[in-house]
Design an enzyme around this catalytic site. Structure first.
Site, PDB file in Angstrom:
ATOM      1  N   HIS A  78      49.937 -16.097   6.613  1.00 52.11           N
ATOM      2  CA  HIS A  78      50.380 -16.141   8.015  1.00 52.11           C
ATOM      3  C   HIS A  78      50.173 -17.542   8.594  1.00 52.11           C
ATOM      4  O   HIS A  78      51.092 -18.125   9.186  1.00 52.11           O
ATOM      5  CB  HIS A  78      49.591 -15.115   8.829  1.00 52.11           C
ATOM      6  CG  HIS A  78      49.906 -15.114  10.286  1.00 52.11           C
ATOM      7  ND1 HIS A  78      50.711 -14.157  10.871  1.00 52.11           N
ATOM      8  CD2 HIS A  78      49.528 -15.936  11.302  1.00 52.11           C
ATOM      9  CE1 HIS A  78      50.817 -14.398  12.166  1.00 52.11           C
ATOM     10  NE2 HIS A  78      50.100 -15.476  12.455  1.00 52.11           N
ATOM     11  N   GLU A  79      48.975 -18.088   8.427  1.00 49.01           N
ATOM     12  CA  GLU A  79      48.680 -19.396   9.023  1.00 49.01           C
ATOM     13  C   GLU A  79      49.496 -20.503   8.375  1.00 49.01           C
ATOM     14  O   GLU A  79      49.936 -21.440   9.059  1.00 49.01           O
ATOM     15  CB  GLU A  79      47.182 -19.701   8.921  1.00 49.01           C
ATOM     16  CG  GLU A  79      46.283 -18.691   9.605  1.00 49.01           C
ATOM     17  CD  GLU A  79      46.676 -18.404  11.039  1.00 49.01           C
ATOM     18  OE1 GLU A  79      47.093 -19.335  11.752  1.00 49.01           O
ATOM     19  OE2 GLU A  79      46.575 -17.232  11.455  1.00 49.01           O
TER      20      GLU A  79
ATOM     21  N   GLU B 215      54.478 -16.699  16.479  1.00 46.68           N
ATOM     22  CA  GLU B 215      53.701 -15.600  15.906  1.00 46.68           C
ATOM     23  C   GLU B 215      54.558 -14.533  15.236  1.00 46.68           C
ATOM     24  O   GLU B 215      54.171 -13.982  14.213  1.00 46.68           O
ATOM     25  CB  GLU B 215      52.806 -14.986  16.982  1.00 46.68           C
ATOM     26  CG  GLU B 215      51.814 -15.963  17.601  1.00 46.68           C
ATOM     27  CD  GLU B 215      50.842 -16.556  16.587  1.00 46.68           C
ATOM     28  OE1 GLU B 215      50.791 -16.082  15.438  1.00 46.68           O
ATOM     29  OE2 GLU B 215      50.139 -17.506  16.954  1.00 46.68           O
TER      30      GLU B 215
ATOM     31  N   HIS C 250      52.971 -20.765   9.636  1.00 50.62           N
ATOM     32  CA  HIS C 250      53.015 -21.492  10.905  1.00 50.62           C
ATOM     33  C   HIS C 250      53.278 -22.987  10.711  1.00 50.62           C
ATOM     34  O   HIS C 250      53.739 -23.655  11.646  1.00 50.62           O
ATOM     35  CB  HIS C 250      51.679 -21.363  11.631  1.00 50.62           C
ATOM     36  CG  HIS C 250      51.569 -20.182  12.528  1.00 50.62           C
ATOM     37  ND1 HIS C 250      52.440 -19.947  13.562  1.00 50.62           N
ATOM     38  CD2 HIS C 250      50.650 -19.177  12.577  1.00 50.62           C
ATOM     39  CE1 HIS C 250      52.071 -18.846  14.199  1.00 50.62           C
ATOM     40  NE2 HIS C 250      50.999 -18.356  13.624  1.00 50.62           N
TER      41      HIS C 250
END
Length: 890
Positions: free
Chosen positions: A328-329, A351, A332
């Site tokens: 997830h990070e 997000e 980003h």
């Protein structure tokens, strides 16, 4: 100028400028755009052993209109000196005025009107390390102090004076002067180290690519900095990318599992976006205390320590969570860092995309983790909140700083990701990927809006205004569509009649007459097996032909559970679908569960019918499907059942469907077992042992919990299955009461392993005695519990009865100020929901309103939090009033 004349000059500048500022209102949201930063130089002196830090911030600013001042963000800064150099000239003194202390907005007075030009603004200041895990804060871990940053959403202003908004995206030059025996890291690679006087050194880092303030990051402390495997070159990126782990002192070796999993994630993301990782290195930092789960700072990603500090004996859920959160990070780094939202109303561009992309990465790299089921479960979790009238839009207008904090919720993350997946399924994965690649290229190292994204997808798909309007209907309108279907026969052909409205459960005061542009895809039975049909439902009603459908066959109105909507079925269709449940995919069975739950919450089926419809799911070989009814049964047990006989009936149902599987799994890890077995063991043990209190399960858990406690002050953690540690200790707490509670509280300060601490705090939160529950909650306010851990215990204790909730309420109100002071201003919006945990009566709603109404002005974001808490109570009250628990007992 003589030194004695300086105060007179300051007074003169203030006098000349006072009239000019009198008519201008201090900005409390977005800063004016006529002064725009072009780049920053941050030069900070940071010694974590001290209480304060100091620095000089130099900002090149483009002034686009004549003015004698500009506005900037800064909070809790003591400014010693400000100068402004205009047009490359000599710096001249200016004045820093804290115009709005609450929101952290300041004014820089030039002392004279300057024409449009480039300025160099230099501000020397000092500030305290933040005490609420915001900005630049410090924590003490194993007796050693560490300093690190968390700037999102608007906390950079605690660390340095800045234009603290995402649209002001510039390069940064960062220099850190730190104690010579400590380590310092920042967004980019270190390029120089020089001595800086006795006991200090100065680290210089390479210039960043354009970043918003909220992605600036640095950390200082006795860190272990360990090398991970270099991330090899790809067709999108030349050279090997340096990868490092940054861990508290002595914990570096435990970074290996997380670091080893990282290269394949980066490679997968680069391949999808056809765009190389853009920063010059990648550090991943395990934070000793942290307010978020993780933070996507460019080049220096920070995580809660339990997500990175792992070993082979770590709980399975932590290992999986580690991979998922890292994915997830790192997603980003493209959506959020490379392309940044222009304003917080488009936080979903960060997000939602990171959530959606993480699921794609996980499905490719670890298909056994079943991210496809996580996607559906996440969407259904978001639907619970999205069923409230007080819910947010995905693209929500920001009317104040509290709205920014409110935006970090299930609507932005899981709903947004589900909507992306729905339209991806509608246009096709390859087409959607083409649009995403173009979106990244068009806006790289700049800002973008929702319109930019939707336009890119529509162009790639060759779609017109109808598609754009459909997509925007989910972004700009709150709520969940409720798509009801009816199978009809039209001239010998099976046709599905469709109607849509807003899903509003019993007790809601909302208007159901809402429509979306819903991509409805159904899967239906044919003589050869099954087939799919799709339509874009834009009106309140429509129809869909089902070519080749078998008459009387089953119809799943949400094929693959790809759609963000709840399904409605008439009694005949529900019966047919229930009888053919094995014909549905795993994701569709989850959609079926959600449809049954929707009918229950609308009052269309009673508790007994709910359990009958859910029971076939429990036979699934897939734990995520088989265990899904646990949430429904737990709610019936805690919130609806009123007699021992009713609770016994639910316990019998639970034991019939789940105890054989629990016995088959056993209570210890097995060599070579699937990770899904370990996760299901933990889920069933917690449900059967702590919720349903099945004696046989409790006895097994108690053995392990007591074996851990037998270690005395140094708990014998190796005596319990790591996956069952929290449940085992929870049973010990419930069985032994004060003795176990006191032992765990006494031992916690000496426990360093974050997974062990989480299990201990979770166990303490399962306490049942009201007096002990109050003791545990008060313990959560002590220095022995980290700020980031408080939430584990703030709602400790049983909440099934009004008496239990009254005890919790009395404690909360008596300790409100201490909770508020420790939890942090930007988390204040969650306090009404914490106070209302388990509440289900009108009287509880009224006391919540009476308590918080006079405090709302001091709690950013609490207005919506209070509305949502009160509405949730009203829905619970209405449902318990309509549904008769007597149906549970035959």
């Amino acid at each position: 100028m003589p030194r004695l004349a300086r105060p007179l000059l300051t007074l003169a500048l203030a006098a000349c400028c006072a009239s000019a500022h009198a008519a201008e209102q201090t900005p409390t949201g977005r800063l004016p755009t006529w002064a725009q930063p072009q780049d920053y130089a941050l030069d900070l002196k940071i010694d974590p052993a001290q209480d304060t830090f100091s620095g000089t911030t130099t900002i090149k600013v483009k002034l686009t209109q004549a003015s004698d001042h500009l506005w900037i963000d800064g909070k809790e800064l003591t400014v010693e000196k400000v100068t402004v150099a205009a047009g490359g000239g000599k710096p001249k003194p200016a004045r820093y005025v804290q115009a709005d202390e609450k929101n952290g907005v300041a004014r820089i007075d030039f002392g004279t009107t300057l024409q449009p030009q480039d300025l160099v603004l230099t501000i020397a200041y000092s500030a305290p390390f933040n005490g609420e895990l915001e900005g630049l804060y410090k924590v003490t871990y194993e007796g050693k102090p560490y300093a690190m940053t968390q700037m999102e959403p608007i906390s950079a202003r605690f660390a340095f004076p800045s234009f603290d908004e995402p649209s002001f995206k510039t390069p940064y030059d960062i220099r850190l002067t730190i104690p010579a025996d400590l380590q310092g890291v920042a967004n980019t690679a270190q390029v120089k180290q020089t001595p800086a006087g006795k006991g200090f050194k100065t680290l210089t880092f390479s210039r960043t690519l354009p970043l918003p303030t909220y992605l600036v990051a640095f950390a200082v402390g006795p860190w272990d900095v360990v090398d991970g495997p270099g991330i090899t070159a790809t067709s999108q990126r030349a050279g090997t990318l340096p990868l490092r782990g940054v861990a508290p002192h002595g914990k570096g070796p435990r970074m290996k599992i997380a670091l080893d999993s990282t290269p394949v994630i980066i490679h997968t993301l680069e391949d999808y976006y056809d765009f190389g990782y853009p920063w010059d290195k990648l550090d991943q930092l395990a934070a000793p205390d942290f307010s978020a789960g993780a933070m996507e700072n460019a080049g220096l990603v920070t995580y809660r320590d339990f997500l990175l500090l792992l070993d082979e004996d770590s709980a399975t859920r932590y290992k999986r969570a580690s991979f998922n959160v890292i994915a997830h990070e790192l997603a980003h780094q493209w959506t959020g860092d490379t392309v940044t939202m222009a304003w917080w109303d488009d936080l979903w561009l960060n997000e939602s995309f990171a959530t959606w992309m993480q699921q794609k990465v996980t499905m490719k790299v670890h298909p056994e983790y079943r991210a496809d089921l996580d996607r559906v479960l996440g969407a259904q979790g978001a639907m619970s909140g999205d069923g409230l009238v007080a819910t947010r839009k995905i693209r929500q207008e920001i009317t104040g700083n509290g709205d920014i904090e409110n935006a970090f919720d299930g609507i932005t993350y899981q709903k947004g990701a589900s909507v992306l997946g729905m339209f991806e399924s509608y246009v096709g994965q390859d087409v959607f990927q083409k649009g995403m690649r173009q979106y990244i290229q068009d806006h790289k190292f700049a800002n973008a809006t929702a319109d930019d994204l939707v336009s890119a997808i529509a162009t790639a798909a060759g779609k017109g205004p109808e598609f754009t309007a459909a997509f925007n209907s989910f972004l700009d309108q709150p709520g969940v569509p409720y798509v009801h279907t009816e199978v009809t026969d039209a001239k010998g052909q099976v046709v599905l009649k469709l109607t849509q409205k807003r899903y509003l459960p019993l007790g809601s005061t909302g208007d159901p007459a809402k429509t979306w542009g819903v991509p409805v895809c159904v899967r239906y039975q044919t003589t050869a097996g099954s087939d799919n049909a799709c339509t874009l439902l834009t009106a309140a009603s429509g129809q869909l032909a089902l070519p080749g459908a078998q008459k009387g066959g089953w119809v799943m109105p949400n094929a693959g559970a790809a759609g963000y909507y709840r399904i409605g079925l008439d009694a005949t269709a529900l019966k047919t679908l229930t009888a053919n449940l094995p014909q549905l995919s795993d994701t569709e069975q989850l959609a079926y569960n959600d449809g049954v739950d929707a009918s229950f919450r609308l009052g269309e089926i009673n508790p007994a019918q709910l359990l009958a419809a859910l029971k076939p799911l429990t036979a699934s070989k897939v734990p995520e499907v088989a265990d899904k009814p646990i949430g429904n049964v737990s709610w019936l047990y805690h919130s609806l059942a009123r007699t021992d006989a009713q609770r016994a009936a639910l316990s019998t149902w639970a034991q019939q469907v789940y105890l054989p599987r629990m016995q088959q799994l056993g209570y210890v890890r097995k060599d070579g077992e699937e990770g899904s077995d370990a996760l299901q063991r933990a889920e069933l043990a917690g449900f059967l042992g702590l919720t349903m209190k099945v004696p046989a399960v409790r006895a097994e858990l108690l053995k392990q919990g007591d074996a851990v406690l037998a270690g005395g002050k140094t708990l014998a953690f190796d005596q319990a299955n790591p996956d069952l540690l929290q449940s085992a200790l929870g049973v010990s707490v419930q069985e032994h009461g004060a003795a176990a509670v006191d032992q765990l509280m006494a031992a916690l300060p000496g426990v360093i392993d974050p997974a062990h601490r989480n299990a201990m705090l979770g166990a303490l939160a399962s306490v049942e005695d009201p007096a002990l529950a109050a003791k545990v909650r008060s313990f959560g306010l002590s220095k022995d519990v980290k700020v980031g851990e408080m939430r584990y215990v703030l709602t400790a204790g049983e909440r099934a009865t009004l008496a239990d909730r009254d005890a919790q309420w009395n404690w909360f109100t008596a300790n409100y100020q201490a909770i508020h002071d420790r939890i942090g201003a930007f988390a204040g919006g969650s306090l009404p929901r914490i106070a209302a945990a388990g509440a289900c009566t009108p009287a509880e709603s009224e006391r919540l309103q009476a308590f918080f109404e006079p405090r709302l002005k001091d709690l950013p974001g609490a207005v919506r939090g209070l509305q949502q808490a009160r509405e949730s109570i009203a829905l619970c009250s209405a449902l318990t009033a309509r549904q008769d628990p007597a149906t549970l007992v035959k």
